[in-house]
Design an enzyme around this catalytic site. Structure first.
Site, mmCIF file in Angstrom:
data_model
loop_
_atom_site.group_PDB
_atom_site.id
_atom_site.type_symbol
_atom_site.label_atom_id
_atom_site.label_comp_id
_atom_site.label_asym_id
_atom_site.label_seq_id
_atom_site.Cartn_x
_atom_site.Cartn_y
_atom_site.Cartn_z
ATOM 1 N N TYR A 168 -6.233 11.288 37.988
ATOM 2 C CA TYR A 168 -7.667 11.575 37.942
ATOM 3 C C TYR A 168 -8.420 10.648 36.996
ATOM 4 C CZ TYR A 168 -7.378 15.855 40.713
ATOM 5 O OH TYR A 168 -7.222 16.751 41.735
ATOM 6 N N LYS A 187 7.926 15.375 38.644
ATOM 7 C CA LYS A 187 8.733 14.710 39.670
ATOM 8 C C LYS A 187 9.474 13.595 38.946
ATOM 9 C CE LYS A 187 9.858 13.882 44.012
ATOM 10 N NZ LYS A 187 10.590 14.813 44.904
ATOM 11 N N ASP A 198 8.158 19.455 44.346
ATOM 12 C CA ASP A 198 8.413 19.849 45.735
ATOM 13 C C ASP A 198 9.203 21.162 45.785
ATOM 14 O OD1 ASP A 198 10.510 18.403 44.605
ATOM 15 O OD2 ASP A 198 10.965 17.230 46.415
ATOM 16 N N ASP A 204 -3.379 20.412 40.567
ATOM 17 C CA ASP A 204 -4.417 20.626 41.575
ATOM 18 C C ASP A 204 -3.799 21.211 42.842
ATOM 19 O OD1 ASP A 204 -6.932 20.379 42.945
ATOM 20 O OD2 ASP A 204 -6.092 18.619 43.947
ATOM 21 N N ASP A 246 -3.785 25.383 44.464
ATOM 22 C CA ASP A 246 -4.251 25.826 45.785
ATOM 23 C C ASP A 246 -3.165 26.669 46.441
ATOM 24 O OD1 ASP A 246 -6.749 24.587 45.638
ATOM 25 O OD2 ASP A 246 -6.588 23.719 47.652
#
Ligand code: IPM
Ligand code: MN
Length: 340
Positions: free
Chosen positions: A136, A186, A219, A243, A247
């Site tokens: 970002y 990750k 993941d 982010d 969701d």
């Protein structure tokens, strides 16, 4: 902040309804706060995609300077059809997060599942998303744009300072809850930024020996969010993973219409910002259809942060009691108020 705060004044809150359903849900949030007997001194700001389309204004520096003297910002949603991608996101929302140094994005979730006896059990967990860095930050650019040989890069900025302060906040939060913190990243592919996050996580962890830690690749975390969210208490992760995961968190905990968030400057050196996770949903704007619960719960997070935990808890419990109801925006708000 009258009886709730330290300086003997009502909290000053800048209200940005924004676009689409934003103004409706924020109005309902303010209605609930008033019904919980908390007095705020509010000032409304007409900002968002609609304002940009009308006169080109996004977020003037003068407004940002005004906001530095406020206790909080209560935001509905921003984004309007016809505004090019990035204008409002970068120019308003991210500018607020970056300029006001709202480095913690705190997003709580509550999932319900039947236990072995078939009784419904609820479990709450919270994602701490780093809110000022990562992809970002805006690092990157084009080379040879528009040609067959064009190159686009978008880097991820991870500072030791930025990563560490976010992780420290997450440990302290875990300590005030169930003493369990999971790092999500990750590290198997992002071997530079992942390494910095992992080292910071363990180094800060050394000063919080009572907090049990875990690590999930992002993941895998997506699978656990759906199949076994009970394993989580506090999660800390970077900006983009946070982010996406939040969701998903909304989707597995009753829908994005219930998901609240707090963009925090934990030092209180300026205002923090409170907003639902959902967007402006222009397709249902103005029809009294939007679920106001996410905005109402974001208002509760705001009250808690402003030093009014008791009304915050009452609002939260009232929302819990109404989370399965269906109805119009105003019906749901009335139902919440009736439960206060
Ligand atoms: C969020 C939103 C924003 C983000 C967008 C609107 C820039 O999706 O608050 O989660 O990506 O952070
Ligand atoms: Mn998002």
């Amino acid at each position: 902040m009258s009886e709730h705060g330290s300086d003997g004044q009502r909290p000053r809150v800048a209200v940005v309804g924004g676009d689409g359903i934003g103004p409706e849900v924020v109005a309902e949030g303010l209605r609930v706060i008033a019904a919980a007997d908390v007095e705020l001194e509010t000032e409304h700001y007409d900002l968002g995609g609609h304002r940009y389309l009308a006169d080109g204004t996004v977020l003037p520096d003068s407004v940002l300077e005004e906001w530095r003297d406020f206790d909080a910002i209560y935001l509905g949603a921003v984004g309007a059809p016809g505004v090019p991608p990035g204008v409002i996101e970068r120019g308003l929302l991210l500018k607020m997060r970056f300029e006001l140094d709202l480095f913690v994005n705190r997003r709580p979730f509550k999932v319900t599942a039947p236990d072995d006896q078939g009784t419904t059990q609820s479990h709450d967990f919270v994602v701490i998303r780093e809110n000022t860095e990562g992809t970002y930050a805006g690092e990157g650019g084009f080379l040879r744009k528009g040609t067959p040989h064009e190159i686009a890069t978008q880097g991820s900025v991870n500072t030791r300072f930025g990563v560490e302060r976010c992780i420290r906040y997450a440990y302290e939060l875990a300590e005030s809850r169930r003493n369990h913190l999971t790092l999500v990243h990750k590290t198997n592919v992002l071997t530079f930024s992942g390494d910095l996050w992992e080292r910071s996580f363990h180094e800060v962890g050394a000063t919080h020996p009572e907090v049990e830690t875990a690590y999930n690749h992002v993941d895998a975390a997506c699978i656990y969010f759906v199949q076994d969210p009970q394993r989580y208490d506090v999660i800390v992760t970077d900006n983009l993973f946070g982010d996406i995961l939040t969701d998903l968190g909304g989707a597995v905990s009753g829908g994005i219409g219930l998901a609240a968030s707090a963009n925090l400057n934990p030092s209180y050196s300026g205002p923090s910002m409170f907003e639902p996770v959902h967007g402006s949903a222009p397709d249902i704007a103005g029809q009294n259809k939007a679920n106001p619960i996410a905005a109402i719960l974001s208002g509760a997070l705001m009250l808690e942060f402003l030093g009014a935990p008791e009304p915050a808890r009452r609002i939260e419990q009232a929302c819990d009691a109404c989370s399965d109801l269906e109805g119009s925006t105003s019906d749901l708000t009335d139902a919440v108020i009736a439960k206060l």
